[in-house]
Write an enzyme that holds these catalytic residues in place. Sequence first.
Site, short mmCIF file in Angstrom:
data_model
loop_
_atom_site.label_atom_id
_atom_site.label_comp_id
_atom_site.label_asym_id
_atom_site.label_seq_id
_atom_site.Cartn_x
_atom_site.Cartn_y
_atom_site.Cartn_z
N GLY C 38 44.94 -4.23 7.04
CA GLY C 38 45.08 -5.76 6.87
C GLY C 38 43.98 -6.62 6.29
N CYS C 247 78.24 -7.58 2.25
CA CYS C 247 78.31 -7.47 0.83
C CYS C 247 79.69 -7.45 0.43
CB CYS C 247 77.43 -6.33 0.69
SG CYS C 247 77.41 -5.80 -1.13
N CYS C 250 79.85 -3.60 -1.15
CA CYS C 250 79.90 -2.43 -0.41
C CYS C 250 80.23 -2.79 0.96
CB CYS C 250 78.67 -1.60 -0.64
SG CYS C 250 77.35 -2.41 0.41
N CYS C 272 74.38 -7.28 -1.90
CA CYS C 272 73.01 -6.61 -1.49
C CYS C 272 72.18 -6.96 -2.61
CB CYS C 272 73.16 -4.96 -1.24
SG CYS C 272 74.20 -4.58 -0.06
N CYS C 278 73.21 -0.44 -2.30
CA CYS C 278 74.58 -1.05 -2.50
C CYS C 278 75.48 0.21 -3.39
CB CYS C 278 74.64 -2.06 -3.31
SG CYS C 278 76.27 -2.98 -3.07
#
Lengths: 233, 268, 309
Positions: C38, C247, C250, C272, C278
Amino acid sequence: MTTMISVSGLTKDFVLHTQGGTVIPVFADLSLEVAEGECVCLHGPSGSGKSTLLRSLYANYKPGSGHIRVAHRGEWVDLTQAEPWQVVEVRRHSVGYVSQFLRVIPRVPALEVVAEPAKLVGMPADEAEARARTLLTRLNIPERLWSIAPATFSGGEQQRVNIARGFVRDYPILLLDEPTASLDAANRQVVVDLILEAKARGVAIVGIFHDAEVREAVADRLFEVTAFQKSAA
Amino acid sequence: MSAVMAMNPVAERRPLLKVNKLTKHYGDHIGCEDVSFTVYPGEVIGIVGESGSGKSTLLNVLSAQMPPTSGAVEYDLSAKGLRDIFTLSEPERRKLMRTDWGVVHQNPRDGLRMNVSAGGNVGERLMAIGARHYGELRREGLDWMAKVELDTSRIDDKPKTFSGGMQQRLQIARNLVTRPRLVFMDEPTGGLDVSVQARLLDLLRGLVRELGIAAIIVTHDLAVVRLLADRLMVMRRGHVVEAGLTDQVLDDPHHPYTQLLVSSVLQV
Amino acid sequence: MSAVQEARWDEAYNFAYLDEQTKRMIRRSILKAIAVPGYQVPFGGREMPLAYGWGTGGIQVTASVIGPDDTLKVIDQGADDTTNAVSIRRFFSRVAGVETTEATEEADIIQTRHRIPEAPLREGQVLVYQVPQPEPLRSLEPRETETRKMHGYAEYGLMHVRLYEDIARYGHIATTYSYPVMVNGRYLMSPSPIPKFDNPKMQGNPAIQLFGAGREKRIYAIPPYTSVKSLDFDDHPFEPQTWDESCALCGADNSYLDEVVLDDHGGKMFVCSDTHFCEDRRAKGHRGELGADPAALAFARTADEGEAQ
């Protein structure tokens, strides 16, 4: 009798730097003892140093030499040597001062002005306010004025608020600077009663009383400040 | 009470801040020199003097915003006792400044985040010490806005929409929210209308007494110190020329400069 | 790759475009970044053959860690077929000769702008983020000297001021991307402009996550299996985005959805954002409510054609 105030060798001059260093001597080598339950009246003509002495006893003025010992919680404190915070403690707990004029604080109502010294030493707010109400009633301040800041009060009303503030708690030592100056006869009598009651409780009082009647009613003895005057060197 | 009393000073109190021979030079120029004093908990100290007398320099060094040339500023870190603030590590000093200390700047823009709402400004110090409950931050924000007499319905407004007096009160709330033990104030009423000044002074007086906060207030206004300060230091050309209880210094000034200062105030 | 084999990349360039000294320098910064999760490590960012804002930080990181046998996937907003993704993929094909793929599972290195793939990552994979502004505190504190101290002393109260402002203004934390996180319980980090939907994927991820900011010349990292916590308030806990829809192509109800306008008459669908995810689902027989709609499929085919070029 227990001594509450013991002044010795006190000397006070004013040096006016803005006026070429003029020295104004007030008193020199002054001594004074005040006992429990005693009321001493500072006496002498105007300009003789009565107010200067009274203010010195409250550590408002700083004397050039000498000692001012006051009884504070079972011990002596020398106000001419004390640290500022000690002086604050002494003023909070042991020495009350009723000045000639009320220093008005914006927006603080009369009742709060009176109750404040009691609250500062830890008295519960309701008790402090109850005492403040009793005093304001005795001193004939109409109730409708209690919640108003005293800025708009008359001179006499302001002075009575000031007196109530001085008596709201039992200071062992009380300093009074002309407490009855602008009061009518009825209110003058209330103040005399308050002083006599304080004496009976054992309060040591030093005051300036121009009014002969009041003086005779409350003072045990007169203290002549002029006796310690000396001419300019 | 016995007739013979011991000649004994009032029991010692524990100092909050101890300043010893503090000196700040800017090259050859003297900012302040050889200043020593002690602040006890709950005490309000006023520092007066004309512009250039060194009072702002002194305040900046005392509040660790500037290192001194010589001398020490010791602060009572409860657990660790008195420690010279300039020997503290930077994170320790920064933590002190956002928890135990407050700094109220003359210009509220220096002490507020102008693009953060009033509530966010008040809550920042709390969040900095770990407050993570929005509802409580909100309550503290509203509570403090009421304490400094700001309209609580404006909690989500940004300070740039506030008047100068409101900004100054918000700055005070932002500082006092962590209940600091010592607050530094630089001309807190400077730049405000006289009527607004009185309200702010009265508010400060009430808060300082109610919360028992010690404060060091720099000002050129004797009325400010008369109302707020227990003790007074008069500065001139970098030196403290007179110090004592406020009423002593103002009613019975001894130093020529203090006498001039006091006699120069117009009576209303 | 055997030593006798002819180089597969354009030999006018050093392998992976950057010279070896620069790659070594960047690798040192990456190692440091992984050692201090970080923490923003400054590095000597180079001029790249594309403008700042187009992923120069991510490209330098990828160039420094990629080997000739690695397989690279590049996504932009989740899609493999957008201009930025296509050109970066072609760049590395040319200067490093590496294989490229759209399949998350097959990639060794995935360079991304604004998304984390839906398919779970595995050990050994490296996810490289393109970062426009690495400093999460910048919008509140413009002074770099001050933000460095704030990181150094872990003084992060100010970040909560921003979240407070969100709730005060909108009633909830309205930050939806670049949602700040605490890494390994120590450093406050901007996850780059990924949607907060992806934040939970960073937590305890088996892959190495590297962040490169080209303009600001900073690199930071999340090593595998590191704690990554999204900031929040006790009474306003962190919540990823959710959708009422699934979606349209899909039928997935657990992926990040983009809203797509289909015509001039208010027709729209949610699909998606992760195109590979997808397609993979559709290949396995999953169908959404517009899965057989010609217009919707036309949209899907455009995506396929993008890849075919």
